[in-house]
Design a protein around this motif. Structure first.
Motif, PDB file in Angstrom:
ATOM      1  N   GLY A   1       0.810  -1.213   0.000  1.00 32.31           N
ATOM      2  CA  GLY A   1       0.000   0.000   0.000  1.00 32.31           C
ATOM      3  C   GLY A   1       0.840   1.259   0.000  1.00 32.31           C
ATOM      4  O   GLY A   1       0.549   2.213  -0.736  1.00 32.31           O
ATOM      5  N   ILE A   2       1.909   1.276   0.810  1.00 32.48           N
ATOM      6  CA  ILE A   2       2.793   2.450   0.842  1.00 32.48           C
ATOM      7  C   ILE A   2       3.459   2.658  -0.511  1.00 32.48           C
ATOM      8  O   ILE A   2       3.557   3.784  -1.015  1.00 32.48           O
ATOM      9  CB  ILE A   2       3.848   2.280   1.955  1.00 32.48           C
ATOM     10  N   GLY A   3       3.925   1.565  -1.120  1.00 28.12           N
ATOM     11  CA  GLY A   3       4.533   1.670  -2.445  1.00 28.12           C
ATOM     12  C   GLY A   3       3.557   2.166  -3.489  1.00 28.12           C
ATOM     13  O   GLY A   3       3.906   2.963  -4.368  1.00 28.12           O
ATOM     14  N   SER A   4       2.291   1.726  -3.404  1.00 32.23           N
ATOM     15  CA  SER A   4       1.268   2.176  -4.355  1.00 32.23           C
ATOM     16  C   SER A   4       1.016   3.678  -4.216  1.00 32.23           C
ATOM     17  O   SER A   4       0.884   4.392  -5.218  1.00 32.23           O
ATOM     18  CB  SER A   4      -0.032   1.407  -4.131  1.00 32.23           C
ATOM     19  N   LEU A   5       0.947   4.147  -2.972  1.00 33.93           N
ATOM     20  CA  LEU A   5       0.753   5.585  -2.750  1.00 33.93           C
ATOM     21  C   LEU A   5       1.933   6.375  -3.306  1.00 33.93           C
ATOM     22  O   LEU A   5       1.757   7.411  -3.966  1.00 33.93           O
ATOM     23  CB  LEU A   5       0.579   5.868  -1.261  1.00 33.93           C
ATOM     24  N   GLY A   6       3.157   5.868  -3.065  1.00 39.93           N
ATOM     25  CA  GLY A   6       4.339   6.537  -3.610  1.00 39.93           C
ATOM     26  C   GLY A   6       4.328   6.563  -5.130  1.00 39.93           C
ATOM     27  O   GLY A   6       4.724   7.560  -5.748  1.00 39.93           O
ATOM     28  N   GLY A   7       3.865   5.468  -5.753  1.00 30.93           N
ATOM     29  CA  GLY A   7       3.788   5.440  -7.207  1.00 30.93           C
ATOM     30  C   GLY A   7       2.816   6.462  -7.751  1.00 30.93           C
ATOM     31  O   GLY A   7       3.092   7.152  -8.742  1.00 30.93           O
ATOM     32  N   ALA A   8       1.655   6.602  -7.107  1.00 24.61           N
ATOM     33  CA  ALA A   8       0.654   7.557  -7.578  1.00 24.61           C
ATOM     34  C   ALA A   8       1.142   9.000  -7.459  1.00 24.61           C
ATOM     35  O   ALA A   8       0.762   9.851  -8.264  1.00 24.61           O
ATOM     36  CB  ALA A   8      -0.637   7.381  -6.779  1.00 24.61           C
ATOM     37  N   LEU A   9       1.974   9.285  -6.462  1.00 25.14           N
ATOM     38  CA  LEU A   9       2.449  10.644  -6.223  1.00 25.14           C
ATOM     39  C   LEU A   9       3.777  10.949  -6.912  1.00 25.14           C
ATOM     40  O   LEU A   9       4.309  12.050  -6.767  1.00 25.14           O
ATOM     41  CB  LEU A   9       2.593  10.887  -4.714  1.00 25.14           C
ATOM     42  N   SER A  10       4.319   9.988  -7.660  1.00 32.79           N
ATOM     43  CA  SER A  10       5.631  10.172  -8.296  1.00 32.79           C
ATOM     44  C   SER A  10       5.572  11.292  -9.330  1.00 32.79           C
ATOM     45  O   SER A  10       4.602  11.421 -10.080  1.00 32.79           O
ATOM     46  CB  SER A  10       6.083   8.873  -8.976  1.00 32.79           C
ATOM     47  N   SER A  11       6.640  12.078  -9.378  1.00 31.48           N
ATOM     48  CA  SER A  11       6.727  13.171 -10.351  1.00 31.48           C
ATOM     49  C   SER A  11       7.862  12.972 -11.344  1.00 31.48           C
ATOM     50  O   SER A  11       8.100  13.835 -12.180  1.00 31.48           O
ATOM     51  CB  SER A  11       6.922  14.505  -9.618  1.00 31.48           C
ATOM     52  N   SER A  12       8.572  11.859 -11.253  1.00 31.89           N
ATOM     53  CA  SER A  12       9.665  11.581 -12.183  1.00 31.89           C
ATOM     54  C   SER A  12       9.771  10.070 -12.367  1.00 31.89           C
ATOM     55  O   SER A  12       9.317   9.291 -11.517  1.00 31.89           O
ATOM     56  CB  SER A  12      10.989  12.118 -11.638  1.00 31.89           C
ATOM     57  N   PRO A  13      10.381   9.610 -13.472  1.00 30.16           N
ATOM     58  CA  PRO A  13      10.553   8.170 -13.666  1.00 30.16           C
ATOM     59  C   PRO A  13      11.338   7.520 -12.536  1.00 30.16           C
ATOM     60  O   PRO A  13      11.037   6.391 -12.126  1.00 30.16           O
ATOM     61  CB  PRO A  13      11.304   8.090 -15.005  1.00 30.16           C
ATOM     62  N   GLY A  14      12.362   8.208 -12.002  1.00 28.58           N
ATOM     63  CA  GLY A  14      13.161   7.631 -10.924  1.00 28.58           C
ATOM     64  C   GLY A  14      12.334   7.354  -9.684  1.00 28.58           C
ATOM     65  O   GLY A  14      12.481   6.309  -9.049  1.00 28.58           O
ATOM     66  N   GLU A  15      11.465   8.302  -9.310  1.00 28.78           N
ATOM     67  CA  GLU A  15      10.610   8.104  -8.143  1.00 28.78           C
ATOM     68  C   GLU A  15       9.653   6.939  -8.364  1.00 28.78           C
ATOM     69  O   GLU A  15       9.402   6.148  -7.449  1.00 28.78           O
ATOM     70  CB  GLU A  15       9.818   9.386  -7.861  1.00 28.78           C
ATOM     71  N   LEU A  16       9.117   6.835  -9.573  1.00 30.19           N
ATOM     72  CA  LEU A  16       8.183   5.751  -9.869  1.00 30.19           C
ATOM     73  C   LEU A  16       8.884   4.396  -9.838  1.00 30.19           C
ATOM     74  O   LEU A  16       8.322   3.411  -9.342  1.00 30.19           O
ATOM     75  CB  LEU A  16       7.532   5.987 -11.230  1.00 30.19           C
ATOM     76  N   ILE A  17      10.101   4.323 -10.339  1.00 26.12           N
ATOM     77  CA  ILE A  17      10.860   3.068 -10.298  1.00 26.12           C
ATOM     78  C   ILE A  17      11.091   2.639  -8.852  1.00 26.12           C
ATOM     79  O   ILE A  17      10.935   1.466  -8.491  1.00 26.12           O
ATOM     80  CB  ILE A  17      12.191   3.234 -11.050  1.00 26.12           C
ATOM     81  N   ALA A  18      11.462   3.601  -7.983  1.00 28.00           N
ATOM     82  CA  ALA A  18      11.684   3.281  -6.569  1.00 28.00           C
ATOM     83  C   ALA A  18      10.401   2.797  -5.903  1.00 28.00           C
ATOM     84  O   ALA A  18      10.412   1.835  -5.124  1.00 28.00           O
ATOM     85  CB  ALA A  18      12.230   4.509  -5.840  1.00 28.00           C
ATOM     86  N   ALA A  19       9.282   3.446  -6.214  1.00 32.25           N
ATOM     87  CA  ALA A  19       8.004   3.025  -5.635  1.00 32.25           C
ATOM     88  C   ALA A  19       7.636   1.627  -6.091  1.00 32.25           C
ATOM     89  O   ALA A  19       7.143   0.809  -5.308  1.00 32.25           O
ATOM     90  CB  ALA A  19       6.906   4.020  -6.019  1.00 32.25           C
ATOM     91  N   ARG A  20       7.863   1.337  -7.365  1.00 32.23           N
ATOM     92  CA  ARG A  20       7.553   0.006  -7.886  1.00 32.23           C
ATOM     93  C   ARG A  20       8.424  -1.061  -7.229  1.00 32.23           C
ATOM     94  O   ARG A  20       7.963  -2.173  -6.956  1.00 32.23           O
ATOM     95  CB  ARG A  20       7.758  -0.012  -9.394  1.00 32.23           C
ATOM     96  N   ALA A  21       9.675  -0.752  -6.962  1.00 32.94           N
ATOM     97  CA  ALA A  21      10.536  -1.705  -6.264  1.00 32.94           C
ATOM     98  C   ALA A  21      10.006  -1.976  -4.859  1.00 32.94           C
ATOM     99  O   ALA A  21       9.999  -3.130  -4.389  1.00 32.94           O
ATOM    100  CB  ALA A  21      11.972  -1.174  -6.208  1.00 32.94           C
TER     101      ALA A  21
END
Length: 514
Positions: free
Chosen positions: A88-108
């Motif tokens: 759940g925390i990773g999903s929230l981080g993915g939705a709020l990502s503003s760059s590809p790097g942030e989204l990759i980290a959230a997906r991990a």
């Protein structure tokens, strides 16, 4: 597990477990239709979108067996609740990502949570149901898994048709909250107080090694295969994986018992499992780009058009038709036949669907689904029959790990082939650096060369799909030969493959990933 008392709420427990498993598997494919949206709105390159998809699978691949060990030692219910929280925390981080790097980290981060959830699924089913009901319960869980694979692109397409790309992560939050409440209320705790201590160093080495190798594969076309930015991480990955192998041979309770690989049946089944995931993951990654970038379908339309492959798997699994056919065939024949069907499906998509004819793509997807339904049960039986019954949990966890790894490598390798071919086919006026994504190449080329650029991309997609088909076919024949060679003589350290009338390893001990 014949002594398990039938709980009156056991089917409610199964429904909770299936719900948890569904959301994890959905996120393996839900992003495939979002690739164009990520490319446009986040400015992601082809390599970055591969990492957005691959980071999730790689994190699961590296953590799955270790997660099973944690569950056995500290409690499967506890580990499942921790996994839901991390997911759940990773999903929230993915939705709020503003760059590809942030989204990759959230997906991990989501992948780590997903590994904790998947590692406990089979164990909880086996601990909840007795031997008589286990096949039905496990069949339902596997059917839900295949359904999740099918629904991912459809749900992703529906959300992207009406909301922004972050909605594909937001939708996970209520499911995680519901899952937490349901697991806390219904799922019983179970653990092995004498369980083996998790091999944390082995898990770390495997994660670092795999990430470094796949990073080199993804970045190779952009930086050049002889560039230091490709060779250095590739070399680091190989060295770390070699260290992982040596470490696993020295410790008393390894993450992965390397002696299993001395068995040709085991090697054949494992290689077949990787190839199934390689073909499915890589082909979906390429096909969704083909449907949207080349043929012009929207996200929802593309998702619906990729669903027949997984729906074929669901239909053959839930009706038992696939199992009835493969149980009558020798394992080498079932594996070779299944992977040949997969290869034929990939080739059909590449050749018949090249000019936008969807019936050709549909034929390829159905062939691939039938191939998976044919090969998977035979490979699972071969793995379980080639290791000691008391290691059935390790075999289950290893199959899950290799499935995730195969999916990541499919995206990485076929994506790298696509990028390399696209760069080589671009018109002379377009710089090769623009091959990082089709929109970037089109913007650089201008209206006059747009047709040439689109044709170059379509040709590169076809070439990558055909290379994937050849790899799956040759690998399937090799896997069948390895298993058949053992079957023709004395099994090299393995037992018989469980048949329809034989008790499987799950009746000897709980099937966990630890």
């Amino acid at each position: 597990m014949t002594g398990v008392e039938r709980r009156p709420d056991r089917w409610v427990i199964l429904a909770v477990i299936c719900l948890v498993q569904l959301v994890v598997i959905l996120d393996n494919t839900v992003l495939n239709v979002a690739v164009p949206s990520l490319t446009r709105e986040l400015g992601a390159t082809t390599a970055q979108t591969q990492w957005v998809i691959g980071a999730y699978s790689l994190a699961q691949a590296g953590m799955l067996i270790a997660a099973g060990g944690l569950a056995d030692r500290y409690g499967r219910k506890l580990v499942q609740m921790v996994g839901l929280g991390l997911f759940g925390i990773g999903s929230l981080g993915g939705a709020l990502s503003s760059s590809p790097g942030e989204l990759i980290a959230a997906r991990a981060g989501m992948g780590v949570g997903g590994s904790l959830l998947l590692a406990t699924t089979i164990a909880l089913v086996v601990r909840t149901f007795d031997a008589e009901e286990q096949p039905k319960a496990l069949g339902a869980a596997m059917g839900v898994g295949s359904l999740g694979f099918a629904l991912g692109p459809v749900i992703g397409g529906a959300l992207l048709a009406h909301f922004w790309w972050g909605s594909i992560f937001i939708v996970n939050l209520p499911v995680c909250l519901l899952g937490l409440l349901a697991v806390a209320r219904f799922v019983p705790e179970s653990k092995d107080p004498q369980g083996e201590r998790p091999d944390l160093l082995g898990a770390l080495l495997s994660i670092v090694g795999l990430v470094a190798v796949v990073y080199a594969i993804i970045q190779g076309p952009g930086y050049g295969w002889t560039s230091g930015r490709t060779l250095v991480p590739g070399a680091i990955g190989v060295v770390v994986l070699a260290a992982f192998s040596l470490w696993e041979r020295r410790i008393p309770h390894p993450l992965l018992d390397m002696s299993f690989f001395r068995n040709a049946r085991f090697r054949g089944a494992v290689s077949g499992g990787v190839l199934v995931s390689f073909g499915m993951g890589g082909s979906l990654f390429l096909l969704t780009q083909h449907l949207q970038f080349v043929l012009g379908y929207g996200p929802l339309e593309a998702g619906l058009r990729t669903a027949p492959m997984a729906l074929t798997i669901v239909l053959l699994n839930l009706t038992g038709a696939g199992m009835r056919v493969t149980s009558k065939l020798p394992a080498p024949v079932a594996i070779a036949g299944g992977l040949s069907l997969m290869a034929g499906g990939l080739a059909a998509i590449a050749v018949l669907g090249r000019d936008g004819a969807y019936p050709g793509i549909l034929l390829g997807l159905v062939l691939m689904g039938a191939g998976v339904a044919c090969a998977q049960p035979a490979m699972a039986g071969a793995v379980m029959g080639s290791i000691p019954p008391e290691k059935a949990g390790v075999g289950s966890g290893l199959m899950g790990t290799l499935s995730e790894l195969g999916n990541s490598l499919g995206v990485a390798v076929l994506g790298a082939v696509l990028t390399a071919g696209f760069a080589a086919s671009l018109p002379a006026a377009v710089p090769q650096a623009a091959a990082r994504s089709l929109p970037e190449a089109l913007a650089t080329a201008g209206p006059g060369a747009a047709h040439q650029v689109t044709k170059a991309f379509a040709d590169s997609l076809t070439a990558a799909q055909l290379i994937g088909a050849v790899a799956v076919l040759l690998g399937g024949l090799l896997a069948a030969w390895l298993i058949g060679r053992v079957a023709a003589g004395a099994p090299a350290g393995g037992g018989q493959v469980p048949g329809p009338s034989q008790p499987g390893p799950s009746e000897s001990r709980p099937l966990t990933a630890g």
